[in-house]
Design a protein around this motif. Structure first.
Motif, PDB file in Angstrom:
ATOM      1  N   GLU A 310       0.821  -1.195   0.253  1.00 39.10           N
ATOM      2  CA  GLU A 310      -0.044   0.001   0.135  1.00 39.10           C
ATOM      3  C   GLU A 310       0.967   1.302   0.037  1.00 39.10           C
ATOM      4  O   GLU A 310       0.462   2.279  -0.747  1.00 39.10           O
ATOM      5  CB  GLU A 310      -0.916   0.025   1.291  1.00 39.10           C
ATOM      6  CG  GLU A 310      -2.047  -0.895   1.114  1.00 39.10           C
ATOM      7  CD  GLU A 310      -2.909  -0.970   2.501  1.00 39.10           C
ATOM      8  OE1 GLU A 310      -3.979  -1.452   2.373  1.00 39.10           O
ATOM      9  OE2 GLU A 310      -2.375  -0.703   3.198  1.00 39.10           O
ATOM     10  N   GLU A 314       0.632   3.850  -3.093  1.00 37.85           N
ATOM     11  CA  GLU A 314       0.334   5.213  -2.656  1.00 37.85           C
ATOM     12  C   GLU A 314       1.298   6.113  -3.101  1.00 37.85           C
ATOM     13  O   GLU A 314       0.768   7.391  -3.453  1.00 37.85           O
ATOM     14  CB  GLU A 314      -0.076   5.488  -1.146  1.00 37.85           C
ATOM     15  CG  GLU A 314      -1.325   4.732  -0.773  1.00 37.85           C
ATOM     16  CD  GLU A 314      -2.524   5.229  -1.300  1.00 37.85           C
ATOM     17  OE1 GLU A 314      -2.569   6.507  -1.567  1.00 37.85           O
ATOM     18  OE2 GLU A 314      -3.500   4.338  -1.383  1.00 37.85           O
ATOM     19  N   VAL A 442      -4.682  -2.861  -4.000  1.00 34.12           N
ATOM     20  CA  VAL A 442      -4.389  -2.188  -2.543  1.00 34.12           C
ATOM     21  C   VAL A 442      -4.612  -0.842  -2.746  1.00 34.12           C
ATOM     22  O   VAL A 442      -4.752  -0.157  -1.627  1.00 34.12           O
ATOM     23  CB  VAL A 442      -2.789  -2.369  -2.631  1.00 34.12           C
ATOM     24  CG1 VAL A 442      -2.473  -3.790  -2.510  1.00 34.12           C
ATOM     25  CG2 VAL A 442      -1.941  -1.648  -3.422  1.00 34.12           C
ATOM     26  N   THR A 443      -4.718  -0.065  -3.662  1.00 39.86           N
ATOM     27  CA  THR A 443      -5.180   1.324  -3.826  1.00 39.86           C
ATOM     28  C   THR A 443      -6.718   1.595  -3.836  1.00 39.86           C
ATOM     29  O   THR A 443      -7.168   2.603  -3.468  1.00 39.86           O
ATOM     30  CB  THR A 443      -4.646   1.979  -5.157  1.00 39.86           C
ATOM     31  OG1 THR A 443      -5.093   1.327  -6.268  1.00 39.86           O
ATOM     32  CG2 THR A 443      -3.076   1.941  -4.913  1.00 39.86           C
TER      33      THR A 443
END
Length: 475
Positions: A310, A314, A442-443
């Protein structure tokens, strides 16, 4: 009369004893590797098909390595086989293709490319080079970067969005359908939404039956596998026929290339092109769907890995702030250092196939052993991927271990996509698809395990009872 009966019984006993002795001690112009040929006719096939429930090597292979050493003999599916977990021998065999060995598959797999009684699984030389170039033109790095990157991202996005609208998703099956439909469209223009047939369902059932004892009688997995194969070929034949009758402009995919070259390449018949299409699907989609499922299973047990993923992704989103594009670029894909480590570690543990197969076309000599001409050689290259001398605690999922490996160590001990001239054409395609899946997962999404399922190796990697997750979009 009694004397005749006793003579017949005696003759039968002598013949049976001689036959068993010949089975257990095959002819060889030298010394065979140690091992056992198992029971007559079926050999040791049943032992190999007994499921194991671990990411470790299948017990059939592991036990015999401990008993006989890294090179041993056996008989699988009615064929004499040399099984090797020796990296030096495996490297030698891969370098000998076209000279002393040729690519080979057990009978179930051979049906995949069989045409008019001739096996096409061992095509070599010019034909192999031609087909490799045809697929690389579509799913090689250049075309992935220039054309397919956005399409793959869109496919993954739509797949995850669809999953988020379901109460529970059986990941392996659902991923198989999505990747199969997309790959068929990229390579051959198959449109799942417009087709009256369901290629992905048929093809998925076909693949599930590939590792089965080749017993062609009703109600067996092998018979069902052959039926699904024929149905899949029929669907692909319709795709080919529609393309030949279409007035649409040249699309530039693999099917167009093959059809355009039919006049000058004698081996390109309509039947063989359908088999090429079937083989292209098999080579590309099975590893992606299996590794996707294993990734999610491992993520559930290792939240620290998800946390670092993550953070990495990110960071990519933040660096893109102010840009008009919401899509991953090729440079961003290449910058996903930890993501690539996670994929490597999952591929290392996954070992989707039991091994690489070749057939000796003449006697092969190695370290005092002789592998007779006609014997199959199964190279268990995955044995190096769980070798404790290379990977500390080899069954532990530890993506960070890849920070310390140099390129030479990796090249000798990590071969998830095969090796030699037969290294999988779809390796970069698979890696890119998995990377984009992780990025979007994950985003944009959260996931919760609904049903654990279990690792099941029989001998290909699978998941008993399926692994089910609930997906939802992040707020």
């Amino acid at each position: 009369m009694l004397t005749v009966v006793l003579l017949l019984v005696g003759f039968f006993i002598i013949y049976y004893t001689y036959w068993i002795s010949k089975w257990r001690n095959p002819n060889c112009n030298g010394v065979l590797p140690p091992g056992s040929m198992g029971f007559p006719l079926i050999g040791e096939t049943l032992q190999l098909l007994i499921p194991s429930y671990s990411l470790d090597l299948h017990p059939f292979i592991k036990k015999r390595i401990h008993r006989y050493g890294p090179i041993f003999r056996s008989n699988l599916a009615g064929r004499p086989v040399i099984v090797s977990a020796d990296p030096e021998f495996n490297y030698y065999i891969l370098s000998q293709e076209g000279r002393s060995v040729e690519i080979w598959y057990l009978d179930t797999f051979s049906k995949l490319f069989r045409q008019q009684g001739e096996s096409r699984t061992n095509v070599a030389g010019y034909v192999h080079k031609y087909l490799r170039g045809a697929f690389l033109s579509q799913i090689g790095s250049e075309n992935l970067r220039e054309k397919l990157l956005l399409h793959i991202q869109d496919m993954v996005n739509r797949t995850l969005c669809s999953w988020s609208n379901q109460e529970s998703v059986e990941v392996k099956h659902s991923a198989s359908l999505a990747v199969c439909d997309f790959t068929a469209k990229v390579l051959f223009g198959y449109d799942a939404e417009k087709s009256p047939d369901n290629l992905s369902e048929t093809f998925t059932r076909f693949v599930e039956g590939l590792i089965s004892f080749p017993l062609n009688i009703p109600r067996t997995a092998y018979r069902q596998c052959l039926q699904d194969r024929q149905k899949a070929l029929s669907i692909l034949k319709n795709v080919l026929t529609d393309r030949r009758n279409s007035v649409e402009n040249y699309r530039g995919d693999v099917l167009d290339l093959l059809l355009n070259d039919m006049g000058k390449e004698k081996f390109l018949t309509e039947d063989f092109i359908c088999l090429i299409m079937l083989g292209g699907l098999f080579a590309s989609f099975e590893s992606i769907s299996t590794i996707t499922t294993l990734l999610l299973k491992l993520f559930s047990a290792h939240p620290e890995v998800v946390q670092e993923l993550e953070a990495e992704h990110e960071k990519i989103l933040v660096s893109r702030h102010g840009s008009d594009s919401l899509s991953i670029t090729w440079d961003e894909y290449k910058s996903m250092t930890f993501t690539h480590q996670v994929i490597n570690e999952t591929l290392r543990l996954g070992n989707v196939a039991p091994g690489l197969l070749r057939r000796a076309i003449k006697d092969v000599q190695f370290k005092g052993y002789t592998i007779p001409s006609g014997w199959t050689i199964m190279m268990v290259t995955s044995a190096q991927q769980v070798n404790p001398e290379v990977y500390k605690d080899p069954l532990v999922f530890n993506p960070w271990r890849w920070k310390d490996f140099d390129s030479i160590t990796v090249s000798k001990n990590f071969t998830p996509f095969g090796g030699g001239t037969r290294q999988c054409v779809g390796a970069e395609y698979s890696r890119l698809t998995l990377s984009l899946f992780i990025h979007l997962l994950v985003t944009k999404y959260r996931w919760t395990k609904i049903k654990e399922g279990e690792i099941r190796r029989a001998p290909m990697l699978g998941f008993g009872d399926g692994i089910h997750f609930k997906f939802s979009e992040k707020e």
